[in-house]
Enzyme design. Structure first.
Site, short mmCIF file in Angstrom:
data_model
loop_
_atom_site.label_atom_id
_atom_site.label_comp_id
_atom_site.label_asym_id
_atom_site.label_seq_id
_atom_site.Cartn_x
_atom_site.Cartn_y
_atom_site.Cartn_z
N THR A 53 -6.40 10.58 5.08
CA THR A 53 -6.04 9.88 3.84
C THR A 53 -7.33 9.55 3.07
OG1 THR A 53 -6.31 7.58 4.55
CG2 THR A 53 -4.23 8.65 5.16
N GLY A 109 0.83 -1.21 0.00
CA GLY A 109 0.00 0.00 0.00
C GLY A 109 0.86 1.25 0.00
N SER A 118 -4.99 -0.36 14.03
CA SER A 118 -5.80 0.86 14.12
C SER A 118 -6.26 0.99 15.56
CB SER A 118 -7.01 0.71 13.20
OG SER A 118 -7.95 1.73 13.42
N GLY A 129 -1.48 7.60 1.01
CA GLY A 129 -1.65 7.76 2.46
C GLY A 129 -0.45 7.36 3.30
N TYR A 177 -14.95 -3.72 9.68
CA TYR A 177 -13.57 -3.21 9.62
C TYR A 177 -12.85 -3.42 10.95
CZ TYR A 177 -9.74 0.23 9.46
OH TYR A 177 -8.51 0.85 9.52
#
Ligand code: NAP
Length: 231
Positions: free
Chosen positions: A174, A10, A124, A14, A137
């Site tokens: 982001t 990734g 997170s 971001g 999520y």
């Protein structure tokens, strides 16, 4: 970071893009894995791959000879509730946020030197407490922490000196937030106004700190959020 080779998933947007940039600045050789290589920062070697496809992960890793660092950062936050969300969204998040991270970790272990490598996984704050809108999520981010802990225990049992860390940010400004707030664009605009969100470079600096610690130090998790974020 000179003489180190780092793979960042990734790396085209971001947080991952900022991590890749900071690693390049620190002198590392950086391989950036993502689908859209045109957005990689300067100095990063492209490794195109859709991480939801196991065969593509196999092919991508087959082209790598050696690694010192893996940053499992690629992730997606679709707004998808447990009670009435679309199972196809759950599957996409499961494949990318959990399955790919686990497979990439296993494959990186085979490419690390005998003296050990480093894995940093992006979890997170939603992997520490479940926000009301966290849906599917949040469970994927709990899984990232559990996988990191499980892998660390296995490595210690095997006398493998590879270190495993997670970084757990709150809101970071982001494009991911556009997915997470889909249909709640006004709320996102308000949140952006009321909270001085973390910037990708703030998280990248924490990752570089983890990677720069002496060999006997293993940071297991860094939780970080804007001072304005209430939960
Ligand atoms: N932003 C936040 O508030 C926040 C907070 C806590 C944790 N996080 C976590 O931080 C990580 C990075 O998020 P971000 O906010 O930087 O998101 P972002 O800007 O949307 O970047 C996501 C990255 O993942 C890559 N990616 C997405 N799907 C992929 C796929 N199928 N195969 C390969 N690469 C794929 C994208 O590249 P391509 O599109 O080019 O493939 C992109 O480089 C995620 O794990 C996220 O859960 C974010």
């Amino acid at each position: 970071m000179h003489h180190k080779t780092a793979l960042v998933t990734g790396a085209s947007s971001g947080i991952g893009r900022a991590i890749a940039s900071q690693l390049v600045d620190a002198g590392a050789k950086v391989i950036g894995l993502c689908r859209d290589s045109s957005k990689l920062p300067a100095g990063v070697q492209a490794l195109p791959c859709d991480l939801t496809d196991i065969q593509q992960i196999d092919a991508a890793f087959a082209s790598i000879k050696h690694l010192d660092i893996l940053v499992n950062n690629a992730g997606l936050a679709l707004l998808s509730r447990i009670s009435d969300g679309n199972p196809a969204d759950w599957e996409t998040m499961w494949r990318l946020n959990v399955q790919a991270l686990t497979i990439c970790s296993q494959k990186a272990l085979a490419l690390f030197p005998e003296s050990g490598g480093q894995i940093v996984n992006t979890s997170s704050m939603s992997g520490h407490r479940v926000p009301a809108t966290g849906g599917f999520y949040s469970p994927t981010k709990f899984a990232v922490r559990a996988i990191s802990d499980a892998l660390r225990s296995e490595l210690r049992a095997d006398d493998n000196p590879t270190r495993v860390a997670t970084v757990s940010p709150g809101y970071v400004d982001t494009p991911l937030l556009d997915h997470y707030f889909k249909g709640r664009e006004e709320q996102l605009a308000q949140t952006r106004q009321s909270i001085r969100m973390l910037q990708p470079d703030d998280v990248a600096s924490a990752v570089l700190h983890i990677l720069n610690t002496p060999l006997h130090v293993e940071i297991t998790d860094i939780q970080m959020r804007s001072v304005d974020q209430k939960s």
